[in-house]
Write an enzyme that holds these catalytic residues in place. Structure first.
Site: not given
Ligand code: UDP
Length: 309
Positions: A37, A75, A141, A170
């Protein structure tokens, strides 16, 4: 009420500080080490800024002077680096949170709202995820967040505190310039004219909650005496392709997308049940995805020069 927000210069933190400032009636102290941040993120909000680390008991004690409640958001939330360096993640997230709890105990501060996570704690489960599910973290994590929930429960029981652990889904929204999560990442890529990459068929779902709805959830938890885990999100699973379609509409850009195979270890479907949050703290998310994404897009466009995008 005088409230300490650890990590108050980060994404969720800066949205919370803005919300508390807009609501009025609170004195806000922010403790942030500015690793991800930056204090510029809350330059428009009344607060006292203390530069420091949650692992430093002296900085933490200084930040807690006269404080009645703590919102603990600081965190290291990076999943992949936690797999590469679990000890570092433990030192920040678990040992750092113990400094928060110990200093609260020392100073007699009784109210803690702790930031936690549903997805990373519960692991690969059939959605919707909820507080009654057995935890099985897939990453260090996730394990660190589960450990902190354990310490919160123990400090609540042993020292008469109220410690709620809010499990965020999310989160997206304004002030997310430094985030690598998909909404912020895609908006930055669109602004730079880059091709988006989707890992999978675009059908993967997540529970995308606007940071201001989340901030309202944190404020509601602060005003309650709820303890233990509380899942926050929207209760809706949205496919990634729907996010891309909305961004196409909102931006008016011709967005190119490259579909690649699913990444190993990634959960395909994840959303949550917010029934407990509704009942326990009156949580009621209001911002629809189209409206929330439009506001987020607008925030990035308005801050484009400042962010060098
Ligand atoms: N995702 C994607 N392309 C990217 C980044 C993320 O397809 O460049 C997809 C990722 O595989 C997931 C979703 O978007 O299914 C959300 O990803 P994020 O990293 O935001 O959250 P998390 O997977 O930790 O819930």
């Amino acid at each position: 009420m005088k409230i300490l927000v650890t990590g108050g210069a980060g994404f969720v933190g800066s949205n919370l500080v803005a919300r508390l400032d807009a609501l009025g009636g609170h004195e806000i102290v922010v403790l942030d080490n500015e690793v991800s941040g930056a204090r510029a993120a809350i330059a428009d909000c009344a607060h006292t800024f203390i530069a420091g680390d949650i692992t430093d008991p002296i900085a933490v004690e200084r930040a807690m002077e006269g404080v009645e409640a703590v919102v603990h958001l600081a965190a290291d939330t990076r999943v992949i680096p936690s797999i590469e360096a679990p000890r570092f993640n433990f030192d920040v997230n678990v040992a750092g949170s113990l400094v928060i709890l110990e200093t609260m105990r020392k100073l007699g501060i009784k109210r803690l709202v702790n930031a936690s996570t549903g997805g990373a704690i519960i692991g690969d489960a059939t959605p919707p995820v909820h507080e009654g599910m057995v935890a099985a973290p897939l990453s260090p994590y996730g394990a660190s967040k589960l450990a902190v929930e354990g310490y919160c429960s123990a400090y609540a029981a042993s020292y008469g505190m109220n410690a709620a652990s809010l499990r965020f889904s999310n989160v997206y929204g304004p002030r997310s310039w430094h985030k690598g999560s998909v909404v912020a990442l895609f908006i930055k890529q669109i602004l730079k004219g880059e091709t988006l990459t989707v890992y999978g068929d675009g059908g993967q779902t997540r529970d995308y909650v606007h940071a201001r709805d989340l901030a309202d959830g944190i404020v509601a938890a602060l005003g309650s005496d709820v303890s233990g885990p509380v899942q926050l999100g929207t209760g809706i699973g949205t496919p990634l392709d729907e996010i891309i379609d909305l961004l196409r509409e909102i931006s008016g850009e011709d967005i190119a997308v490259d579909y690649k195979p699913f990444r190993a270890g990634e959960i395909v479907h994840n959303w949550c049940d917010i029934g407990h949050a509704r009942a326990a703290i009156g949580y009621d998310p209001k911002i629809g995805l189209a409206e929330g994404l439009e506001e987020t897009w607008r925030w990035f466009v308005d801050n484009r020069e400042k962010l060098a995008l």
